[in-house]
Design a protein around this motif. Structure first.
Motif, mmCIF file in Angstrom:
data_model
loop_
_atom_site.group_PDB
_atom_site.id
_atom_site.type_symbol
_atom_site.label_atom_id
_atom_site.label_comp_id
_atom_site.label_asym_id
_atom_site.label_seq_id
_atom_site.Cartn_x
_atom_site.Cartn_y
_atom_site.Cartn_z
ATOM 1 N N TRP A 192 112.976 -10.549 43.527
ATOM 2 C CA TRP A 192 114.017 -9.541 43.309
ATOM 3 C C TRP A 192 115.345 -10.157 43.757
ATOM 4 O O TRP A 192 115.529 -10.462 44.924
ATOM 5 C CB TRP A 192 113.683 -8.288 44.108
ATOM 6 C CG TRP A 192 114.671 -7.164 43.973
ATOM 7 C CD1 TRP A 192 115.414 -6.839 42.887
ATOM 8 C CD2 TRP A 192 115.010 -6.195 44.990
ATOM 9 N NE1 TRP A 192 116.198 -5.728 43.139
ATOM 10 C CE2 TRP A 192 115.975 -5.318 44.415
ATOM 11 C CE3 TRP A 192 114.589 -5.986 46.299
ATOM 12 C CZ2 TRP A 192 116.519 -4.242 45.139
ATOM 13 C CZ3 TRP A 192 115.122 -4.920 47.012
ATOM 14 C CH2 TRP A 192 116.085 -4.058 46.435
ATOM 15 N N ILE A 193 116.252 -10.354 42.807
ATOM 16 C CA ILE A 193 117.559 -10.949 43.106
ATOM 17 C C ILE A 193 118.504 -9.831 43.556
ATOM 18 O O ILE A 193 118.763 -8.893 42.806
ATOM 19 C CB ILE A 193 118.139 -11.669 41.872
ATOM 20 C CG1 ILE A 193 117.139 -12.697 41.340
ATOM 21 C CG2 ILE A 193 119.461 -12.330 42.221
ATOM 22 C CD1 ILE A 193 116.766 -13.780 42.334
ATOM 23 N N THR A 194 119.030 -9.964 44.764
ATOM 24 C CA THR A 194 119.822 -8.876 45.359
ATOM 25 C C THR A 194 121.169 -9.362 45.881
ATOM 26 O O THR A 194 121.414 -10.561 46.023
ATOM 27 C CB THR A 194 119.052 -8.234 46.524
ATOM 28 O OG1 THR A 194 118.882 -9.203 47.583
ATOM 29 C CG2 THR A 194 117.690 -7.730 46.076
ATOM 30 N N ALA B 299 121.278 -7.347 42.123
ATOM 31 C CA ALA B 299 122.489 -8.063 41.723
ATOM 32 C C ALA B 299 122.927 -7.595 40.339
ATOM 33 O O ALA B 299 122.087 -7.402 39.451
ATOM 34 C CB ALA B 299 122.228 -9.564 41.713
ATOM 35 N N PRO B 300 124.234 -7.412 40.120
ATOM 36 C CA PRO B 300 124.707 -6.961 38.809
ATOM 37 C C PRO B 300 124.587 -8.057 37.763
ATOM 38 O O PRO B 300 124.533 -9.249 38.083
ATOM 39 C CB PRO B 300 126.172 -6.610 39.076
ATOM 40 C CG PRO B 300 126.563 -7.524 40.195
ATOM 41 C CD PRO B 300 125.342 -7.626 41.067
ATOM 42 N N ARG B 301 124.539 -7.669 36.527
ATOM 43 C CA ARG B 301 124.569 -8.646 35.443
ATOM 44 C C ARG B 301 125.977 -9.229 35.354
ATOM 45 O O ARG B 301 126.959 -8.573 35.719
ATOM 46 C CB ARG B 301 124.148 -7.994 34.127
ATOM 47 C CG ARG B 301 122.689 -7.541 34.172
ATOM 48 C CD ARG B 301 122.255 -6.821 32.914
ATOM 49 N NE ARG B 301 120.899 -6.322 33.084
ATOM 50 C CZ ARG B 301 119.791 -6.968 32.738
ATOM 51 N NH1 ARG B 301 119.893 -8.168 32.178
ATOM 52 N NH2 ARG B 301 118.595 -6.459 32.937
ATOM 53 N N LEU B 302 126.063 -10.435 34.876
ATOM 54 C CA LEU B 302 127.359 -11.098 34.759
ATOM 55 C C LEU B 302 128.320 -10.246 33.945
ATOM 56 O O LEU B 302 129.518 -10.165 34.266
ATOM 57 C CB LEU B 302 127.185 -12.472 34.109
ATOM 58 C CG LEU B 302 128.467 -13.288 33.885
ATOM 59 C CD1 LEU B 302 129.165 -13.578 35.201
ATOM 60 C CD2 LEU B 302 128.137 -14.592 33.149
ATOM 61 N N ALA B 303 127.826 -9.589 32.905
ATOM 62 C CA ALA B 303 128.669 -8.756 32.050
ATOM 63 C C ALA B 303 129.324 -7.611 32.813
ATOM 64 O O ALA B 303 130.369 -7.106 32.398
ATOM 65 C CB ALA B 303 127.842 -8.194 30.888
ATOM 66 N N ALA C 4 124.816 -13.024 41.567
ATOM 67 C CA ALA C 4 124.333 -12.763 42.924
ATOM 68 C C ALA C 4 125.321 -13.363 43.920
ATOM 69 O O ALA C 4 125.119 -14.469 44.430
ATOM 70 C CB ALA C 4 122.944 -13.350 43.118
ATOM 71 N N GLY C 5 126.426 -12.662 44.146
ATOM 72 C CA GLY C 5 127.454 -13.194 45.023
ATOM 73 C C GLY C 5 128.170 -14.345 44.336
ATOM 74 O O GLY C 5 128.734 -14.185 43.259
ATOM 75 N N GLU C 6 128.122 -15.530 44.935
ATOM 76 C CA GLU C 6 128.810 -16.692 44.377
ATOM 77 C C GLU C 6 127.918 -17.532 43.463
ATOM 78 O O GLU C 6 128.360 -18.550 42.932
ATOM 79 C CB GLU C 6 129.349 -17.567 45.514
ATOM 80 C CG GLU C 6 130.419 -16.866 46.350
ATOM 81 C CD GLU C 6 131.025 -17.793 47.381
ATOM 82 O OE1 GLU C 6 130.515 -18.932 47.521
ATOM 83 O OE2 GLU C 6 131.998 -17.396 48.047
#
Length: 303
Positions: free
Chosen positions: A189-191, A201-205, A246-248
């Motif tokens: 799970w990417i957070t 984590a939000p999508r890049l879009a 995911a952050g940076e």
């Protein structure tokens, strides 16, 4: 029935006159029945090749005593749904409150639907050159029997599993694949840190990076695509909606449709389309990039 056979503070050894040696007195306590939405961990039920690559991250829970608990829907899709699932080892220390857990982790459980329950059907262009491992399954899929439809769903889960495993091993920024079992794929799970703890984590879009971070994201995108091309792989559906911010760092997701750059006759077309989707998004946010330049650069990595 499963029992807790660990010794408790009042357990003791006492002489056994008949056996002439010490014997142990255990306090056998049946563990509580699982609640609705829970199951015993399926880690040991799957074959070794269906478990995540080594070296495994320390957070992966492999204990046979672990319990899987459904936490709710994360995202619904056209062909699969994603859920949050906690895998945790119950804390059997009698001095701790009931319900306490020891080692635990929250993962994403991605579950593919059979064809009759999908609202989107993958194009055969993605599967060009792929082989079904079992000839009986291949015939069932061709005839579109009930078994064949179930096999098809499992094939997409297996394809994503293989892609994640290979790309993780190559060092590509993808979620760690924990295990695959039929149509269910468990993964990291990417957070990001939010107001209430860990959040997806939000999508890049959905992100609005400042110029410096935007440039870093583009470099990460180029590096990830170059690494895939060097391995002869094309994402096939890469877009700002299939990348997490995911952050940076960026993390590439949704990989069931990966194609062979050379073995698939549509490989080059898919790669150019991936380049176009990504370059268009970055260009719209002020970065001077071109999809054709990116495509040419990637082709230099491929040959």
């Amino acid at each position: 029935m499963t029992y807790d056979v660990s010794q408790h503070p009042h357990d003791r050894t006492t002489p056994d006159p008949q056996r002439g040696a010490e014997h142990f007195d255990f306090d056998f306590r049946p563990l509580d029945d699982l609640d609705e939405g829970q199951r015993w961990s399926t880690w040991l039920e799957v074959e070794p090749l269906s478990r995540g690559p080594e070296p495994r991250p320390a957070w992966v829970v492999t204990s046979q005593a672990a319990v899987d608990t459904e936490l709710g829907v994360l995202k619904t899709g056209k062909e699969a749904d994603a859920f949050l699932l906690e895998r945790a080892v119950p804390d059997t220390d009698p001095t701790h409150p009931p319900g306490d857990f020891g080692q635990s982790v929250v993962m994403v459980a991605k579950r593919y639907r059979s064809e009759e329950h999908r609202t989107f059907h993958r194009s055969g262009a993605y599967t060009e050159g792929r082989r079904v491992r079992n000839t009986r399954d291949a015939r069932a899929m061709a005839k579109k029997t009930a078994h064949g439809r179930a096999v098809a769903a499992g094939q997409w889960a297996w394809a994503e599993w293989q892609a994640l495993t290979r790309l993780w091993t190559l060092g590509l920024p993808v979620p760690y694949p924990v295990q695959v079992d039929g149509t269910e794929l468990l993964m990291e799970w990417i957070t990001v840190e939010g107001e209430h703890g860990h959040e997806t984590a939000p999508r890049l879009a959905q992100s609005r990076p400042e110029p410096g971070l935007l440039a870093s994201y583009w470099e990460q995108t180029r590096d990830a695509m170059a690494l895939m091309v060097q391995a002869g792989i094309v994402h096939g559906d890469l877009s700002p909606y299939n990348v997490l911010a995911a952050g940076e760092r960026l993390v590439v997701i949704d990989l069931p449709q990966v194609v062979d750059l050379v073995g698939n006759v549509n490989g080059m077309d898919f790669l150019l389309r991936d380049c176009t989707h990504m370059a268009t998004w970055f260009r719209a946010r002020g970065l001077a990039v071109d999809e054709h330049d990116l495509f040419g650069e990637l082709m230099a990595h491929a040959f």
